[in-house]
Design a protein around this motif. Structure first.
Motif, PDB file in Angstrom:
ATOM      1  N   TYR A 479      35.448  37.524  48.924  1.00  0.00           N
ATOM      2  CA  TYR A 479      35.942  37.983  50.228  1.00  0.00           C
ATOM      3  C   TYR A 479      36.456  39.418  50.170  1.00  0.00           C
ATOM      4  O   TYR A 479      36.690  40.048  51.192  1.00  0.00           O
ATOM      5  N   ASP A 480      36.654  39.942  48.966  1.00  0.00           N
ATOM      6  CA  ASP A 480      37.234  41.273  48.812  1.00  0.00           C
ATOM      7  C   ASP A 480      36.099  42.269  48.610  1.00  0.00           C
ATOM      8  O   ASP A 480      35.561  42.401  47.522  1.00  0.00           O
ATOM      9  N   ASP A 481      35.701  42.964  49.670  1.00  0.00           N
ATOM     10  CA  ASP A 481      34.529  43.835  49.639  1.00  0.00           C
ATOM     11  C   ASP A 481      34.964  45.296  49.750  1.00  0.00           C
ATOM     12  O   ASP A 481      34.798  45.935  50.785  1.00  0.00           O
ATOM     13  N   LYS A 482      35.535  45.812  48.673  1.00  0.00           N
ATOM     14  CA  LYS A 482      35.938  47.226  48.647  1.00  0.00           C
ATOM     15  C   LYS A 482      34.723  48.072  48.261  1.00  0.00           C
ATOM     16  O   LYS A 482      34.052  47.810  47.273  1.00  0.00           O
ATOM     17  N   ALA A 483      34.465  49.113  49.038  1.00  0.00           N
ATOM     18  CA  ALA A 483      33.329  49.993  48.775  1.00  0.00           C
ATOM     19  C   ALA A 483      33.737  51.127  47.846  1.00  0.00           C
ATOM     20  O   ALA A 483      34.874  51.603  47.885  1.00  0.00           O
ATOM     21  N   LEU A 484      32.806  51.571  47.001  1.00  0.00           N
ATOM     22  CA  LEU A 484      32.989  52.763  46.187  1.00  0.00           C
ATOM     23  C   LEU A 484      32.241  53.896  46.875  1.00  0.00           C
ATOM     24  O   LEU A 484      31.010  53.963  46.842  1.00  0.00           O
ATOM     25  N   LEU A 485      32.986  54.766  47.538  1.00  0.00           N
ATOM     26  CA  LEU A 485      32.416  55.722  48.473  1.00  0.00           C
ATOM     27  C   LEU A 485      32.380  57.137  47.893  1.00  0.00           C
ATOM     28  O   LEU A 485      33.392  57.644  47.394  1.00  0.00           O
ATOM     29  N   SER A 486      31.208  57.766  47.948  1.00  0.00           N
ATOM     30  CA  SER A 486      31.065  59.186  47.631  1.00  0.00           C
ATOM     31  C   SER A 486      31.313  59.978  48.908  1.00  0.00           C
ATOM     32  O   SER A 486      30.828  59.598  49.984  1.00  0.00           O
ATOM     33  N   VAL A 487      32.043  61.071  48.801  1.00  0.00           N
ATOM     34  CA  VAL A 487      32.463  61.783  50.006  1.00  0.00           C
ATOM     35  C   VAL A 487      31.951  63.221  50.000  1.00  0.00           C
ATOM     36  O   VAL A 487      31.685  63.804  48.951  1.00  0.00           O
ATOM     37  N   ALA A 504      27.882  43.645  48.002  1.00  0.00           N
ATOM     38  CA  ALA A 504      27.901  42.538  48.960  1.00  0.00           C
ATOM     39  C   ALA A 504      26.894  42.791  50.073  1.00  0.00           C
ATOM     40  O   ALA A 504      26.631  43.934  50.446  1.00  0.00           O
ATOM     41  N   GLY A 505      26.332  41.709  50.600  1.00  0.00           N
ATOM     42  CA  GLY A 505      25.465  41.824  51.756  1.00  0.00           C
ATOM     43  C   GLY A 505      26.280  41.813  53.054  1.00  0.00           C
ATOM     44  O   GLY A 505      27.454  41.433  53.081  1.00  0.00           O
ATOM     45  N   PHE A 506      25.654  42.250  54.127  1.00  0.00           N
ATOM     46  CA  PHE A 506      26.354  42.298  55.418  1.00  0.00           C
ATOM     47  C   PHE A 506      26.588  40.864  55.918  1.00  0.00           C
ATOM     48  O   PHE A 506      25.643  40.099  56.103  1.00  0.00           O
ATOM     49  N   ASP A 507      27.861  40.534  56.121  1.00  0.00           N
ATOM     50  CA  ASP A 507      28.262  39.195  56.568  1.00  0.00           C
ATOM     51  C   ASP A 507      28.875  39.333  57.955  1.00  0.00           C
ATOM     52  O   ASP A 507      30.031  39.731  58.108  1.00  0.00           O
ATOM     53  N   SER A 620      37.502  52.114  48.648  1.00  0.00           N
ATOM     54  CA  SER A 620      37.985  51.950  50.023  1.00  0.00           C
ATOM     55  C   SER A 620      38.701  50.613  50.212  1.00  0.00           C
ATOM     56  O   SER A 620      38.677  49.739  49.335  1.00  0.00           O
ATOM     57  N   LEU A 621      39.294  50.472  51.373  1.00  0.00           N
ATOM     58  CA  LEU A 621      39.788  49.158  51.797  1.00  0.00           C
ATOM     59  C   LEU A 621      38.617  48.194  51.930  1.00  0.00           C
ATOM     60  O   LEU A 621      37.453  48.598  51.953  1.00  0.00           O
ATOM     61  N   SER A 622      38.902  46.920  52.014  1.00  0.00           N
ATOM     62  CA  SER A 622      37.840  45.920  52.098  1.00  0.00           C
ATOM     63  C   SER A 622      37.150  45.975  53.452  1.00  0.00           C
ATOM     64  O   SER A 622      37.790  46.153  54.489  1.00  0.00           O
ATOM     65  N   TRP A 623      35.826  45.832  53.433  1.00  0.00           N
ATOM     66  CA  TRP A 623      35.044  45.802  54.666  1.00  0.00           C
ATOM     67  C   TRP A 623      34.893  44.356  55.177  1.00  0.00           C
ATOM     68  O   TRP A 623      34.171  44.117  56.140  1.00  0.00           O
ATOM     69  N   SER A 624      35.535  43.413  54.507  1.00  0.00           N
ATOM     70  CA  SER A 624      35.500  42.010  54.930  1.00  0.00           C
ATOM     71  C   SER A 624      36.931  41.516  55.146  1.00  0.00           C
ATOM     72  O   SER A 624      37.851  41.894  54.415  1.00  0.00           O
ATOM     73  N   ARG A 625      37.108  40.675  56.118  1.00  0.00           N
ATOM     74  CA  ARG A 625      38.440  40.114  56.384  1.00  0.00           C
ATOM     75  C   ARG A 625      38.753  39.039  55.352  1.00  0.00           C
ATOM     76  O   ARG A 625      37.860  38.447  54.741  1.00  0.00           O
ATOM     77  N   PRO A 626      40.018  38.751  55.142  1.00  0.00           N
ATOM     78  CA  PRO A 626      40.392  37.654  54.240  1.00  0.00           C
ATOM     79  C   PRO A 626      39.907  36.326  54.801  1.00  0.00           C
ATOM     80  O   PRO A 626      39.635  36.196  56.000  1.00  0.00           O
ATOM     81  N   PRO A 627      39.789  35.311  53.970  1.00  0.00           N
ATOM     82  CA  PRO A 627      39.328  34.007  54.461  1.00  0.00           C
ATOM     83  C   PRO A 627      40.349  33.391  55.419  1.00  0.00           C
ATOM     84  O   PRO A 627      41.564  33.533  55.250  1.00  0.00           O
ATOM     85  N   GLY A 628      39.834  32.737  56.466  1.00  0.00           N
ATOM     86  CA  GLY A 628      40.689  32.041  57.415  1.00  0.00           C
ATOM     87  C   GLY A 628      40.978  30.626  56.961  1.00  0.00           C
ATOM     88  O   GLY A 628      40.501  30.169  55.905  1.00  0.00           O
ATOM     89  N   PRO A 629      41.749  29.902  57.779  1.00  0.00           N
ATOM     90  CA  PRO A 629      42.071  28.505  57.436  1.00  0.00           C
ATOM     91  C   PRO A 629      40.800  27.670  57.256  1.00  0.00           C
ATOM     92  O   PRO A 629      39.900  27.696  58.098  1.00  0.00           O
ATOM     93  N   GLU A 631      38.417  28.139  55.255  1.00  0.00           N
ATOM     94  CA  GLU A 631      37.277  28.863  54.683  1.00  0.00           C
ATOM     95  C   GLU A 631      37.427  28.942  53.157  1.00  0.00           C
ATOM     96  O   GLU A 631      38.528  29.051  52.624  1.00  0.00           O
ATOM     97  N   THR A 632      36.327  28.872  52.498  1.00  0.00           N
ATOM     98  CA  THR A 632      36.330  28.933  51.039  1.00  0.00           C
ATOM     99  C   THR A 632      35.736  30.262  50.578  1.00  0.00           C
ATOM    100  O   THR A 632      35.000  30.927  51.302  1.00  0.00           O
ATOM    101  N   TYR A 633      36.072  30.626  49.363  1.00  0.00           N
ATOM    102  CA  TYR A 633      35.513  31.826  48.752  1.00  0.00           C
ATOM    103  C   TYR A 633      35.492  31.623  47.242  1.00  0.00           C
ATOM    104  O   TYR A 633      36.093  30.686  46.717  1.00  0.00           O
ATOM    105  N   THR A 634      34.793  32.509  46.562  1.00  0.00           N
ATOM    106  CA  THR A 634      34.622  32.394  45.115  1.00  0.00           C
ATOM    107  C   THR A 634      35.330  33.547  44.415  1.00  0.00           C
ATOM    108  O   THR A 634      35.237  34.698  44.843  1.00  0.00           O
TER     109      THR A 634
END
Length: 639
Positions: A479-487, A504-507, A620-629, A631-634
């Protein structure tokens, strides 16, 4: 000297006189060499036609033309090069009998089917060749009767056991003798100085030194091909600066690794030009840093610490090329442009001041130290290096060359072309990026960093980004999708942050656009996520302004999956053809959408910097939200 028209009498007489003068101070010579010095002749009496006929009758073959012409002037020769002390005349030449048993091993190796034809043609050499060496340093000189040119010349092959190489080939006996005269010239000055003799100067050295001077002027005038031809010839005679100058032309022409001897540490080029290039070569070779002997104080006591600092800076990507004067000021400005991705602007800055560049001495004709600078080396594409070589500089004049074109394409549609982000491949690459208005590139971590105070890395190559940021990471969460961004800069008043091939793929349900956060200072921000390599093509665009979401849409496999806000007419998915049933049609729609974004906002991203250069990066910050009630993650933990 033109090999097809050797004036044997004058050529051999000049060689003999040069040898005699070089040995005029040597007391301990063999009786034969002492006689050669007194007589100023390394050869023998001419062979008569009867001598040549008897030789050919004894050997059963007519001799090749240039060897016969040589024999008519001198029936044998002393000191052919540095390692053949006596060369055969009509009486000593004989068929090689392979006393050392070389034929079996060489023939087996040469005869392998996957060898080129010219290698396999050597099979049987040791059993068929005419041996011309009489006395040598374990060096064989072989005339090959089965390697015959259209002029009837037999090739000469020279092999020395201590060289551990295949025999060196010369197309004729004349070519061999000229090469041996050149070899002797490369060795004679060093031997003369060791023996306390006079300076090695003669007609040949004066002629070739004058050629080096003409070559240097030609090179500084932009005529590098003319210079290279002169230097190639002078280099064969070992003339000072010939190899150094030729190496600089070769480096800018795209070839490296000629093995040129480094200048002395007292030479100003040692630390500013050649040593950084050696460090870059070591880095690119993959050899360990321990191979860097220039930092050994026992060998280089005065420069060892500086050499170690240069090696470390090159390895870390922080080395800076710092020439002086107006050219140095332009180099600094160009680096600032390059480190934010504007490689075309960096080259324009450098191009304007090349005529002002000044050499550091007679062995210097170009600012090759640029090639060791991690930010500026990628700017110098093959076309630009040639333009540099063709530009008059160092106080010389000449016509300006045609300018090399810009390398960064207009618009953004180039991102969907095969090989766009991997020029060495034909496949497409997934990517995600943020375009931010009114924010400098170095301000992006404060808006989008993974934590307060997120730093920018030193400029990194793309393949070093993950290792730099996550070499010690042991826990990974789905669930933690932090990007490594070149600027870098994306155009007037715009910056970009870009990641190639996100892990990560687009979810769609869990995706959180960073556009609102990026636009919080008051400008606009646009997020683009495009993936094609995961089976079903996905194209997403979301925009924010002043910290507020403005619009967004996602197309997956030709279907409009989500849409929110007032999508600009120019980006309406149906109008662009995103509903195409095939992947190629959807890629075409993505290309149109990318160019529409580029036109609306006057933005672009630099291809050369992203594919071959170095850029600052951050997490960067994560591009995915944390899991909700519910919801499962790995979570994966390593080690």
């Amino acid at each position: 000297m033109e090999i097809k028209h050797v004036d044997w009498l004058n050529f051999l007489a000049r060689w003999s006189e040069e040898w005699a003068d070089a040995h005029g101070h040597v007391d301990e010579l063999s009786p034969e060499d002492a006689a050669a010095r007194r007589g100023r002749w390394l050869g023998a009496d001419p062979a008569t036609e009867a001598d040549i006929a008897a030789m050919e009758d004894r050997l059963g073959r007519a001799m090749p033309p240039s060897y016969r012409e040589f024999l008519r002037v001198s029936d044998g020769w002393r000191h052919a090069g540095g390692f053949v002390w006596k060369l055969a005349g009509t009486r000593e030449a004989r068929w090689h009998n392979d006393e050392m048993g070389l034929g079996e091993d060489f023939d087996e190796f040469w005869g392998e089917e996957d060898n080129p034809e010219e290698v396999r043609a050597q099979v049987g050499l040791w059993s068929r060749a005419l041996q011309l060496d009489v006395e040598s340093d374990i060096t064989f000189v072989l005339l090959d009767p089965e390697d015959v040119g259209p002029d009837g010349e037999w090739a000469v092959r020279v092999w020395a056991s201590w060289r551990a190489e295949d025999p060196e080939r010369y197309p004729s006996f004349a070519a061999f003798m000229i090469a041996m005269h050149q070899e002797w010239h490369t060795l004679a000055p060093d031997r003369s100085s060791r023996e306390g003799g006079p300076t090695f100067v003669n007609g040949t050295t004066r002629t070739q030194d004058a050629a080096v001077a003409r070559a240097r002027t030609a090179a500084l005038s932009g005529r590098h091909e003319e210079a290279a031809a002169l230097l190639e010839e002078a280099g064969k005679y070992g003339r000072p600066y010939a190899h150094e100058l030729l190496d600089q032309i070769a480096q800018l022409g795209g070839t490296r690794g000629r093995g040129v001897q480094m200048p002395h540490p007292d030479n100003p080029r040692f630390l500013s030009e050649q040593l950084p290039l050696k460090a870059a070569d070591l880095l690119n070779s993959g050899r360990p840093p321990e191979d860097w002997h220039y930092s050994d104080p026992a060998v280089f006591p005065d420069t060892a610490q500086t050499a170690a600092d240069i090696q470390r800076a090159v390895r870390e990507g922080t080395y800076r090329y710092r020439p002086g004067g107006a050219f140095g000021e332009a180099v600094h400005e160009a680096r600032e442009q390059a480190r934010w991705g504007d490689t075309d602007a960096a080259w324009q800055v450098l191009r304007a001041v090349i005529p002002l560049w000044e050499p550091l001495g007679p062995g210097h004709i170009a600012p090759v130290g640029l090639l060791a600078d991690p930010l500026l080396a990628p700017v110098l594409t093959a076309e630009r290096r040639l333009e540099l070589l063709r530009t008059p500089r160092g106080g010389e004049s000449g016509p300006a060359p045609a300018p090399a074109g810009d390398r960064n394409p207009d618009g953004l549609s180039w991102l969907v072309r095969p090989g766009a982000l991997r020029p060495w491949q034909t496949s497409t690459s997934d990517y995600r990026m943020i375009l931010v208005e009114g924010i400098a590139p170095d301000e992006l971590p404060a808006l989008l960093g993974s934590s307060p105070g997120t730093p920018l890395s030193p400029p990194l190559r793309q393949w070093d980004v993950t290792r730099h940021h996550r070499s010690g990471q042991r826990i990974f969460s789905s669930y933690d999708d932090k990007a490594l961004l070149s600027v870098g800069r994306a155009g007037p008043d715009w910056s970009f942050a870009f990641e190639q091939d996100p892990s990560a793929g687009f979810d769609t349900p869990r995706f959180v656009s960073p556009a609102p956060a990026a636009s919080a200072p008051g400008g606009r921000a646009i997020v683009i996520w495009h993936e094609r390599r995961r089976g079903t093509p996905v194209f997403h665009v979301s925009a924010g302004e002043g910290g507020t979401p403005r619009y967004a849409f996602t197309v997956r496999g030709g279907t409009l999956e989500t849409s929110a806000g007032a999508v600009p007419v120019e980006l309406a998915p149906p109008a662009l053809g995103f509903d195409a049933p095939d992947a190629d049609g959807q890629a075409s729609a993505a290309a149109q959408a990318l160019d529409a974004i580029a036109r609306i906002h006057a933005v672009t991203v630099p291809r050369l910097a992203l594919t071959e250069g170095r850029l600052h990066t951050f997490e960067s910050l994560s591009w995915s939200r944390p899991p909700g009630p519910g919801e499962t993650y790995t979570t994966i933990s390593i080690g």
